[in-house]
Design an enzyme around this catalytic site. Sequence first.
Site, PDB file in Angstrom:
ATOM      1  N   HIS A 191       0.815  -1.209   0.000  1.00  0.00           N
ATOM      2  CA  HIS A 191       0.000   0.000   0.000  1.00  0.00           C
ATOM      3  C   HIS A 191       0.851   1.262   0.000  1.00  0.00           C
ATOM      4  O   HIS A 191       0.503   2.252  -0.643  1.00  0.00           O
ATOM      5  CB  HIS A 191      -0.921  -0.012   1.226  1.00  0.00           C
ATOM      6  CG  HIS A 191      -1.943   1.069   1.237  1.00  0.00           C
ATOM      7  ND1 HIS A 191      -3.060   1.052   0.424  1.00  0.00           N
ATOM      8  CD2 HIS A 191      -2.026   2.212   1.951  1.00  0.00           C
ATOM      9  CE1 HIS A 191      -3.785   2.131   0.645  1.00  0.00           C
ATOM     10  NE2 HIS A 191      -3.178   2.854   1.562  1.00  0.00           N
ATOM     11  N   GLU A 227      -8.036   8.225  -4.729  1.00  0.00           N
ATOM     12  CA  GLU A 227      -7.479   7.214  -3.827  1.00  0.00           C
ATOM     13  C   GLU A 227      -8.522   6.137  -3.578  1.00  0.00           C
ATOM     14  O   GLU A 227      -9.731   6.360  -3.743  1.00  0.00           O
ATOM     15  CB  GLU A 227      -7.080   7.851  -2.484  1.00  0.00           C
ATOM     16  CG  GLU A 227      -5.821   8.707  -2.541  1.00  0.00           C
ATOM     17  CD  GLU A 227      -4.609   8.003  -1.964  1.00  0.00           C
ATOM     18  OE1 GLU A 227      -4.760   6.850  -1.520  1.00  0.00           O
ATOM     19  OE2 GLU A 227      -3.536   8.600  -1.956  1.00  0.00           O
ATOM     20  N   HIS A 254     -10.205   3.200  -0.852  1.00  0.00           N
ATOM     21  CA  HIS A 254     -10.375   2.763   0.532  1.00  0.00           C
ATOM     22  C   HIS A 254     -11.197   1.475   0.517  1.00  0.00           C
ATOM     23  O   HIS A 254     -12.252   1.374   1.152  1.00  0.00           O
ATOM     24  CB  HIS A 254     -11.045   3.856   1.383  1.00  0.00           C
ATOM     25  CG  HIS A 254     -10.267   4.176   2.620  1.00  0.00           C
ATOM     26  ND1 HIS A 254     -10.833   4.364   3.847  1.00  0.00           N
ATOM     27  CD2 HIS A 254      -8.927   4.327   2.826  1.00  0.00           C
ATOM     28  CE1 HIS A 254      -9.900   4.628   4.754  1.00  0.00           C
ATOM     29  NE2 HIS A 254      -8.734   4.612   4.150  1.00  0.00           N
ATOM     30  N   ARG A 312      -7.718  15.753   2.507  1.00  0.00           N
ATOM     31  CA  ARG A 312      -6.465  16.248   3.080  1.00  0.00           C
ATOM     32  C   ARG A 312      -5.353  16.285   2.040  1.00  0.00           C
ATOM     33  O   ARG A 312      -4.503  17.179   2.053  1.00  0.00           O
ATOM     34  CB  ARG A 312      -6.052  15.398   4.287  1.00  0.00           C
ATOM     35  CG  ARG A 312      -6.938  15.590   5.495  1.00  0.00           C
ATOM     36  CD  ARG A 312      -6.333  15.000   6.757  1.00  0.00           C
ATOM     37  NE  ARG A 312      -6.111  13.571   6.655  1.00  0.00           N
ATOM     38  CZ  ARG A 312      -7.045  12.642   6.829  1.00  0.00           C
ATOM     39  NH1 ARG A 312      -8.285  12.988   7.105  1.00  0.00           N
ATOM     40  NH2 ARG A 312      -6.745  11.362   6.733  1.00  0.00           N
ATOM     41  N   ASP A 313      -5.348  15.312   1.122  1.00  0.00           N
ATOM     42  CA  ASP A 313      -4.346  15.341   0.053  1.00  0.00           C
ATOM     43  C   ASP A 313      -4.445  16.623  -0.759  1.00  0.00           C
ATOM     44  O   ASP A 313      -3.429  17.140  -1.251  1.00  0.00           O
ATOM     45  CB  ASP A 313      -4.534  14.138  -0.882  1.00  0.00           C
ATOM     46  CG  ASP A 313      -3.976  12.855  -0.296  1.00  0.00           C
ATOM     47  OD1 ASP A 313      -3.076  12.932   0.561  1.00  0.00           O
ATOM     48  OD2 ASP A 313      -4.439  11.771  -0.687  1.00  0.00           O
ATOM     49  N   GLN A 324      -7.356   9.671  12.203  1.00  0.00           N
ATOM     50  CA  GLN A 324      -7.639  10.594  11.107  1.00  0.00           C
ATOM     51  C   GLN A 324      -7.417  12.056  11.496  1.00  0.00           C
ATOM     52  O   GLN A 324      -7.205  12.392  12.660  1.00  0.00           O
ATOM     53  CB  GLN A 324      -9.088  10.403  10.660  1.00  0.00           C
ATOM     54  CG  GLN A 324      -9.351   9.039  10.052  1.00  0.00           C
ATOM     55  CD  GLN A 324      -8.685   8.871   8.707  1.00  0.00           C
ATOM     56  OE1 GLN A 324      -9.134   9.407   7.708  1.00  0.00           O
ATOM     57  NE2 GLN A 324      -7.598   8.137   8.680  1.00  0.00           N
TER      58      GLN A 324
END
Length: 761
Positions: free
Chosen positions: A54, A98, A100, A121-122, A319
């Site tokens: 990952h 992304e 998940h 957040r990215d 988080q």
Amino acid sequence: MTEDTKTLPPTNISPELIKQHGLSEEEYQQIVTHLGREPNLTELGIFSVMWSEHCSYKSSRVHLKRFPTDGPQVVQGPGENAGAVDIGNGLAAVFKMESHNHPSFIEPFQGAATGVGGILRDIFTMGARPIALLDSLRFGELDTAQNRHLLKGVVSGISWYGNCIGVPTVGGEITFNDIYSKNPLVNVFCLGIVKKDRLLRGLAKGTGNQVLYIGAKTGRDGIHGATMASDSFDDASEKKRPNVQVGDPFLEKLLLEACLEFLEQDLLVGIQDMGAAGLTSSACEMASRSGTGIELDVAKVPRREPNMTPYEVLLSESQERMLLVAQPGKEDAVLAVCRKWGIDAAVVGKVTDDGLLRIREGDQVVAEIPAPAIADEAPRYERPSAPPQYQEILQALNLDALPDVKDPADALLQLLASPTIASKQWVFRQFDHMVGTNTVVSPGSDAAVVRIKGTNKALAMTTDGNSRYCLLNPYMGGGLAVAEAARNLVCSGAKPLGATDCLNFGNPERSDIMWQFIMAVEGIADACRAFEIPIVSGNVSLYNETNGLSIYPTPILGMVGLIEREDDITTQWFKQHGDAILLLGETREDIGGTEYLKVMHSREQGMPPWLDLEREQALQQCVLTLIQNGWVQTAHDCSEGGLLITLAECCITHPTTQFGAQITLSQERLRLDALLFGESPSRVLVSVKQEHLGQVQRYIQDLNRDVPMSLLGRVTDTEHMDVTVNASKNQTVYHMKLSLSDLTAQWQNSLSQQIGAELSP
């Protein structure tokens, strides 16, 4: 080594402990070589998460180099928190996608919610304000309670997080196939806007500069989440629920505003999201990018649970946390901004010049590792690859033995009710897609469109991928995903600027899965190069496998395009009666891999449609020119379900108004099912005002047959879709007249009925 390393905890690493950390014996020996000694438990944990699939991309990195990543519009390519492209006016669009997947299977609500939080957040880590979310989802068929539970939980998690933080979810896609019953895919895309010269990056420069931790307190949630995401599943996988993090969108909203204020006040050298592998990954990646080191004191990290060990603090994936490097002397200003927004913050370390990630707990050094060893020097495998023996069986489809469609009207209604094609209104109604007042085209057209405030421009965005095509021919499937994404943008009036990818595959240790991955990457790369669309960011999700059964190869492309004038924004639904309906592109006998073949014949086989890159490029340029000349009322990509589904969607998908259609098709030598439901690529259905029809026809004729064109009929103000199919001598082969209300009932209510949910008026 420093004198302090004499206080490193003792090593006691057994073969069983190495295995529990997901490392092979060979990888462990590489760790020993990097350190020049045996690691201790904390160091083993650090290597375990950072060398996981990952985080390290150890099975895929050698192949991702095939992607084109440069172009005059590229501001930031792969390697940062997100990519960025120039959109003019001194602005850049920052975007990434992304996955998940594993967390969403174990705990669908929080798994999906924290996926949204992570991708947000990215984006704001780059200094960009997020303005749009999209999601690309894959679930098993809805005839089982478990799949309905997963769908409801994932949709609820996405809507809860996005709605609470105030970022609109403006589009996406959902596909259903039983192969995803034990491995649902949750891919989330986010886009933000930033001044091009104010882009932030994840750097740790300046020896002695202070390193700050901000955001939520650290707990024990998500420990070894990255390792879990790098492993196959079995029937006991739900026991991994503690590996799934818990999100807080209200705290993330405060974090977002604080980070943008840091940018305004020019307080930072660098900033990094604590995503997978938490504090460990953010620290070592910032140091490695900058050629520096970082020293952290975990005793200073804010915690919400007592007696946490350094191992737990470093590997936690709690988080809503960020790691910052402050400009010299500005750490107090950073702390003041955090106090203003009510965010926990602490100085937890400093930048060093020795290239090491050094972890202290007070006075004791508990880990010391060269930062590049964990961030950049993970093992890289060129794993064995070979097409599986079943590939020829999958591709074999004897059309002569396949009965042609007997009742096209019934087939059309069944396809409209297929949850893959049916309206996703039940899903989209749970999303606030208008918050922020930027949304121009909300969910339901070929692409979502948001305005760029302060300009006359807009951005179109889409996510696309067809796993069935990729199963049957991974190379062609990868290229077709790029082509469809670009075509969707063009149909919205946008010129494609850049793409992000989310590559979802099974177990890379199987040669057939690795072959699928390599071929799909090559297909994507060749198509992107042909269309001059760079890949500026992305994500790889492997080991999507349960009890030895891998998902279909599922590369998803997220793509962004620029609309120079808001007047050029185009949607898929008809606008007024009397407009001419034209099909641009050629219909061939493309039945393999179609939704029609799956729904009507329960088959997933054959060769997917062949993509001619030059013809696709010519079509897209033609459509974009027609739109920019103001000649097109409607443009709709012809893809899943074929021509009749495309026509029906043009008639019934407008949010408030419906129009009928009357068209005549020529069968020539085609099978009837191929003509009506085949999925030949490089086709767009357009409607044109009568006064512009001659201009459109002359323009296309001047293209010297690069773009085939057929005048099919006209938009009507009736309540019917009227379709006539003639043979070559104008003898009627088939005639269908279906009411729009029947079409709408099948399309609009199918998904909500299958999941047992009420669709409010």
